[in-house]
Design a protein around this motif. Sequence first.
Motif, short mmCIF file in Angstrom:
data_model
loop_
_atom_site.label_atom_id
_atom_site.label_comp_id
_atom_site.label_asym_id
_atom_site.label_seq_id
_atom_site.Cartn_x
_atom_site.Cartn_y
_atom_site.Cartn_z
N PRO A 159 0.79 -1.24 0.00
CA PRO A 159 0.00 0.00 0.00
C PRO A 159 0.81 1.29 0.00
O PRO A 159 0.24 2.36 0.07
CB PRO A 159 -0.80 -0.12 1.30
CG PRO A 159 0.09 -0.87 2.21
CD PRO A 159 0.79 -1.88 1.34
N GLY A 160 2.11 1.21 -0.06
CA GLY A 160 2.92 2.41 -0.09
C GLY A 160 3.11 3.02 1.28
O GLY A 160 2.72 2.46 2.31
N ASN A 161 3.70 4.22 1.27
CA ASN A 161 4.04 4.89 2.53
C ASN A 161 4.12 6.38 2.26
O ASN A 161 4.95 6.82 1.44
CB ASN A 161 5.37 4.37 3.05
CG ASN A 161 5.79 4.99 4.37
OD1 ASN A 161 5.16 5.92 4.86
ND2 ASN A 161 6.88 4.48 4.93
N PRO A 162 3.29 7.21 2.90
CA PRO A 162 3.33 8.65 2.63
C PRO A 162 4.61 9.32 3.10
O PRO A 162 4.92 10.43 2.69
CB PRO A 162 2.12 9.18 3.40
CG PRO A 162 1.90 8.20 4.49
CD PRO A 162 2.26 6.86 3.89
N ALA A 163 5.38 8.62 3.95
CA ALA A 163 6.65 9.16 4.43
C ALA A 163 7.83 8.39 3.85
O ALA A 163 8.96 8.53 4.33
CB ALA A 163 6.70 9.11 5.96
N GLY A 164 7.59 7.59 2.81
CA GLY A 164 8.63 6.72 2.27
C GLY A 164 9.34 7.31 1.08
O GLY A 164 9.46 8.53 0.93
N THR A 165 9.80 6.43 0.21
CA THR A 165 10.48 6.85 -1.00
C THR A 165 9.48 7.44 -2.00
O THR A 165 8.26 7.37 -1.79
CB THR A 165 11.18 5.65 -1.65
OG1 THR A 165 10.18 4.72 -2.11
CG2 THR A 165 12.12 4.94 -0.67
#
Length: 342
Positions: A114-120
């Motif tokens: 699901p991704g990450n809003p603070a990720g890459t």
Amino acid sequence: MRDSLITPTVDFTREGVQHGFLSLPHSSDASAWGAIRIPLTVVRRGHGPTVLLTGGNHGDEYEGPVALSKLAGSLQAEQVTGCVIIIPFLNYPAFKAGRRTSPIDAGNLNRLFPGNPAGTVTEKIADYVERYLLPMADFVLDIHSGGKTLDFLPFAAIHLPDDPRQQAACEAAMLAFGAPYAMKILELDSVGMLDTAAESLGKVFVSTELGGGGSSTAASVAIADRGVRRFLMHAGVCGGRPGPLPPSVLLEMPGAACYTTCEADGLLEMTRDLGQAVKQGDVIARVHDGTRTGGAVQAYRAGLDGVLAARHFPGLVKSGDTIAVVACEVPQGIGPRLNPVK
């Protein structure tokens, strides 16, 4: 969870045709206060379903970007009842680089949901799709092909959601797309895929594989053009009924025996072409020693009866590469999980 840093320059609730961007701040050597701007088009009129159309999930697959760019430039609001969201180049950094994965973070978007809003960067794109775009959509079409390393028979594809009603709806949409082949697909690894994210939210989801080799053909783009229009009509967001086509040949991948995996580096010789029938035990490829003449030749055999549905595209192959995929043909009306939906 924090809000996404991606901001749209369009209003998803506004009627009419809007061309804009999903804007993601990105500081780099080339632009200290820069942004990655993912092009999109939103066409809305009245009340009806919402359809999300994506291409460029992998940046070296071109049928989706070509067909959806054409659609974005031609679809008019008066042709729509509901909303169509068109994103031809979903992993925009990968698309611009002509790569499967992003040159910024090596991110494979279709393995990061699901991704990450603070990720890459790529995780941030996945997060926005998962939390903002997918909840809006009733129908999702994600157009793929084989990229630089694979070549496929042209097929629309579904997985098998646990809910039989959702499965039936996905099958109906897959067959409405009208590709020459329709595949019940078994992924080697479905964790982190857009497919899985959409299906888990109960969406009607269809994917495709429409060729490969890191380019497109007139025939593969024509399948995408026609299929997108038929998908929109099937969803009820565009008027009309899909015209008659020869029925898709139904295929399924029932298990790991479908996959043939290379065991050593070398020079690839395919002995069967895409679409050809094979029997279990048939030699479908050979790998020759590329370091000397007179070296060993390794034969690779089909693990089951079926048709050659995919193959490694480059002439050189490495240990661990998928050399070929054999799929089984499902006669019309036969098979426990993949029956044509009338």
